[in-house]
Design an enzyme around this catalytic site. Sequence first.
Site, mmCIF file in Angstrom:
data_model
loop_
_atom_site.group_PDB
_atom_site.id
_atom_site.type_symbol
_atom_site.label_atom_id
_atom_site.label_comp_id
_atom_site.label_asym_id
_atom_site.label_seq_id
_atom_site.Cartn_x
_atom_site.Cartn_y
_atom_site.Cartn_z
ATOM 1 C CB SER A 174 5.018 -8.206 13.795
ATOM 2 O OG SER A 174 5.025 -8.660 12.455
ATOM 3 C CG LEU A 175 8.561 -4.413 10.185
ATOM 4 C CD1 LEU A 175 9.698 -5.217 9.604
ATOM 5 C CD2 LEU A 175 7.809 -3.672 9.086
#
Length: 685
Positions: A323-324
């Site tokens: 993800s991030l």
Amino acid sequence: MIEPPVLYEPVQHHWFYNQKTDGRDYWQPFSNEDSQRLEEAFAHAGKSEGEVMVATEGRRYDVCVKERRRYAVYWDQTSSEVRRCSWFHKGSKEMSYTPHTEDICDLLEDAYMIAVTLGEWKRNLELPTGETVIIHNPKLITQHPNFCRDFPPSPGERTQARTLKRGIENIPVEIPQGEPDSVDHLVFMVHGIGPACDLRLRGIVQCVNEFRSASLALVSSHFSSAEDQDSNGRVEFLPVNWHKVLHGESTGVDRDIERITLPSISRLRQFSNDTVLDLFFYNSPTYCQTIVDTVASEINRLYSIFLVRHPHFSGAVSVAGHSLGSLILFDLLTNQKTGSETSETEEEAEHNEDLESFPELANHSFASLEEALKSTGLEEHLRVLQREQVDLEALDSYSITTEQMLCSERDLKELGIPLGPRKKILNYVKKWKLQAPAAQTGKHFQNSTGFQSLIQEGPTTTSAVDYQHFDVGIGQVSINYPQLAFHPQAFFAFGSPIGMFLTVRGLKRIDPNYSFPTCKSFYNIFHPFDPVAYRIEPMILPPDVDVPPVLMPHHKGRKRMHLELKEGLTRVGSDLLGSLRNVWQSFSQLPAPALAEGGATASAAPLPEDMETSPVEDEERKEVKVGSLNGGRRIDYVLQEKPIESFNEYLFAIQSHLCYWESEDTALLFLKEIYGNGSHRSSPQ
């Protein structure tokens, strides 16, 4: 028939450690190899005056034998109790056996030895806890609670006896697989938003532990042979936690956010503050700097500890982000420097200190480049710039967020201007550009005392978001990016929003010739229903080229049955459509007289471009070179959804974003990149 007497044999001890989950204590066994090491250290501990330390679980934990405590090496974790176990007990409503303390184990073992030696059974043993143990026979031993004689137990309470078992071989317990001492490859895994990484709200350490276990099993089943069974190594996965630092006391951001958070729907707001706000923090230059510094420093710290604990390691290192975390690694790898660039960076740091000795760069705004150079003592380079017709506007284009740069630092270097003056000139131009809009803005607020007091209330901690754009089509927040202590072999991004963030930053296309300065492989892995994941290849390939992502193979081979069925139906439908088209074309041909006059060249057979092909053939035909980010190889890889997930993709959307930590297919792709299709050889430890 008289049974032969039972011969007494000493019990085999096994070591356990305590693990707290949801407020409850669970006792987990060490592997046979670790337990044997601990037992050997225990045998020699009495001869040593100091503490005896034993590395366990792939050298990620140290056990103090005398203290009976287990400590994590790479991350912060509360120490846990360790026991040398031989006797276990379980209640009628309990699912697993619990080891007794070592003192009680010694009492039980002595009583059992006397009963076996003398042949006297149904002996009672009073424990220090007040409970009574009855040794009925070698296979039936029970433990009863102690009831007061004045208050005899009820009929139901009399049946609450606990079952005792001697030796770990007599209880149903899963002993973990031992890990090889040799390490072939090291992977650092960076988490995404929030402190929890999956639906079970587990942290990054627990999720990486599960991914490591899946990888270890796949190495044994897919990359090992009988000939090199003894020399097989493993892949070490280490977690990188940046959320704890960002939301810690050093930044104080949680206190600031809590002061402005509304009291309603508190749980939802708390969840939003812990997770969703991380996206906004990363787009703030101040907190983006904190996040990037934390990730890089934590990776370098873990790497240095790993080398100390594995001094003979000679394998490669890779990085992975979820993800991030994948976006953080992407920006970090984009700003890594090679060996020659690193030496120049050190020289830049020395010259940057000289910039502070020119306060006129920050306190004055000059109308021309000539005035600026004379005020800073750099008028000797004015003639060179005038000869090339370089003015403030040409230099200013270096700071404007466009992909076409009229004059860059490289151009100034080619003009023969040394590094120090180059930095001073470009630093002035950057400040000159920032001061121009600030001066215009100040005119609108110079009469507002409230605004002036707000500005002067405290020092500025944030600034406007500035994105750097390069000619290769890569952009990131304009901050100082630290350097990693190694050059990664590969970068794995799963459930990654990299493509979306690059597009939001104003980037429409990545230069096909661009590659990371220090990393040659890049894989974008995603679940087909992941709402956070985005593709990368369409940003590299021409707009008219539409290539589907590579379908990742199942770790047990072949495709999932429902996918094969879907593909089979698609192929049957294609064949049926092609047959109907051929029949229709045969009816729509010209009449026979017309064919006789010269239309005989027309054929009822379809043209090659009109022929139907199966989806598999289409995918093979569309194999193209995808830029240089992965050395020309494919970048986007899609997992096969499970049969139950295909019924409702919306229902499993959130789960699909968090499924990678438990995905054997994802772990298998990691191992294929690390080991390749051939055999491997481990580095000795």
